[in-house]
Enzyme design. Sequence first.
Site, mmCIF file in Angstrom:
data_model
loop_
_atom_site.group_PDB
_atom_site.id
_atom_site.type_symbol
_atom_site.label_atom_id
_atom_site.label_comp_id
_atom_site.label_asym_id
_atom_site.label_seq_id
_atom_site.Cartn_x
_atom_site.Cartn_y
_atom_site.Cartn_z
ATOM 1 N N ARG A 408 1.004 -1.169 0.127
ATOM 2 C CA ARG A 408 0.104 0.104 -0.155
ATOM 3 C C ARG A 408 0.874 1.367 0.064
ATOM 4 N NH1 ARG A 408 -3.608 -0.804 4.554
ATOM 5 N NH2 ARG A 408 -5.081 -1.654 2.793
ATOM 6 N N HIS A 438 4.625 -10.804 1.794
ATOM 7 C CA HIS A 438 5.029 -9.911 2.771
ATOM 8 C C HIS A 438 6.149 -10.344 3.272
ATOM 9 C CE1 HIS A 438 4.566 -7.780 6.776
ATOM 10 N NE2 HIS A 438 4.508 -6.622 5.939
#
Length: 712
Positions: A408, A438
């Site tokens: 993001r 991630h």
Amino acid sequence: MAEADPIASLSPAGERYFNRELSWLAFNQRVLEEAMNRAHPLLERLRFLSISGANLDEFFSVRVAGLKGQQLQDVDLRSADGLTPAQQLGAITETTASLMRAQQKVWGALHGELVQVGIEVIGPSAEMDVGCAGWLREHFLTQIFPILTPQALDPAHPFPFIPNQGLSIVFDLERLSDKQPIRELVMIPSSLARFVRIPGEPMRYMALEAVIRRFSADLFPGYRVRNSGVFRIIRDSDIEIEEEAEDLVRYFRSAIKRRRRGRVIRMEIEERIPEPVEEMLQDMLQGHEAIVVEVEGFIGIGDLSGIVDADRPDLKFEPYAPRFPERIREYGGDCFAAIRAKDIVVHHPYEAFDVVISFLKQAASDPDVVAIKQTLYRAGKQSAIIRALIDAAEAGKSVTAVVELKARFDEEQNLMWADALERAGVQVVYGFIDWKTHAKVSMVVRREGDQFRSYCHFGTGNYHPITARIYTDLSFFTADPAYSRDAAALFNYITGYVEPQRLEKLVMSPRDLRDTLCACIDAEIDHVRAGRPGTIWAKMNSLVDPAIIEKLYAASNAGVQIDLIVRGICCLRPGVPGMSENIRVKSVVGRFLEHSRITVFGNGKALPNNGAKVYISSADWMPRNFDRRVEFLAPVENPTVHDQILDQVMVANLIDTEQSWVLDRDGHYTRLEPGDRPFNLHRYFMTNPSLSGRGAAQEHGAVPTLRLRGRA
């Protein structure tokens, strides 16, 4: 003793869980409290204030935007504590209003203190000598005026689009020639710095909107300003992934453009803004159902970071130069030789992120290295990591980069890096559509004699040189073949969707990370039932997952002693008799952002002990990390590394008294009193070397031993 706002829920389910959104707001309240902490230098306190403002902007553009979307679409998706989107939005509106008032109060106090030390933020009508006034007008006419584009607001000129976090001024004017009224909008371009520094001493700053107001006669010749008002908007900035997106890169390029035009979520307006102007702005937002906040004070608290940059080192933290691990220096800077000799953990930011860069630079230039595989979640705007990968590819090595497009607010930067990597010949992979990659993993394959050896890096933080200077994270290096085989399997899973049948060391999500943690918690319960101590220590950024929370409640009821260090969101209620009376929760907020994820299980003995099971991870304990992200959990078994993480890092976090907050059963965070023996974990690590990084130097200077206080 400071006390942050409670995060108790409004529903019966809230008896078991705190609301996620209110818990985050409580964390931002703790950040704001640091702005009034006189243990910090003045400009650092201002930095905390600006961070609290920037945090709140992102919270609205993502979390509140999501709830607003659910509300507008009549989606009755309740939170774990049982609240509807509408109920959560109501509580958020009330809490953020109080938080924003507190921000203005803190700014008022800091503003006064800054004046006393020779830093002033002045208004549009401030008096100044002829020389300064002339300089400021010349600056306006040459550096600001050419960029401004006033727009009339009338039926012939529809209200223009204002970008996310856009700051604007509405002017009510009267034409001098015929007394006719006209309304003009001036959008302040984001390319301009929010503050103008006026030459001379004391240091004087004027906000851009104040400069524009001061010289409104130059901007609107032939008009008289009757009124003016400043406002700012926050838009929905989240990007939703469409499952059927055939080309993820093309989708994100268009999604980033759409983000800039997202629904208005919040509008901040000056409290003294004229009523007709406010009505016009409200009309402009019809259909958005935005939260409108009247601000008495400075609009856009996050922009105060522009003053933090003032050249006043006496008002900032003393500069800190990270150490380079002595273990690697002993091998003449040869990262591979040092890692081959023994596993090593590097503790950022106390130890330099340069060691990670050196690891990859050495891999790029080493003729014996044949392949590099690298995940990239956030790498920053000027990345030596990217440069090393490009150099390696151009040197003919096989280089694979897993670039996460769904990081993001870094999507655009990551697209640019992906283009640059592909041009250099790197095999760029974007991973899964539904899941974020991630995990922070790097793998280097090197020819040594007649065989290959792999060297791996597992990190709790990003490959980002800037955040590595302010985030506390762990970098674990190993040449253990079992870790290497698991890392290879992880990369094959991401690049080719080949799910590992068996892993020797690593645990992965969304495969089995939650189940593994639950099994480890169950093992501690079994130890208690067998008459042995059951103990758990865990450190993370957020604790949200209901299944894990329920398992921790079960462990508490069985008699397991649990200490949690949760910096941000915590939905678990500690200290409730019959549910969580054996669970303690604290949050550490200070000079550095606590970011490392560590989990420790006592394994039948009180902590700390040499037989404890120690893990590091890229994952927080949230549903998204367990179900929608590729993450790792890695056991730490080398004795020196094990001792460093357990006896140094975890113990220091538990005994810190100078920047710690304790969460009670009602949702209040109370700052710990330093007491007779104050301990600051950040100061400790800035002044004491790590165990595994010392190498042979460890023999000549022992690392101070930390001891738990008031624990068995």
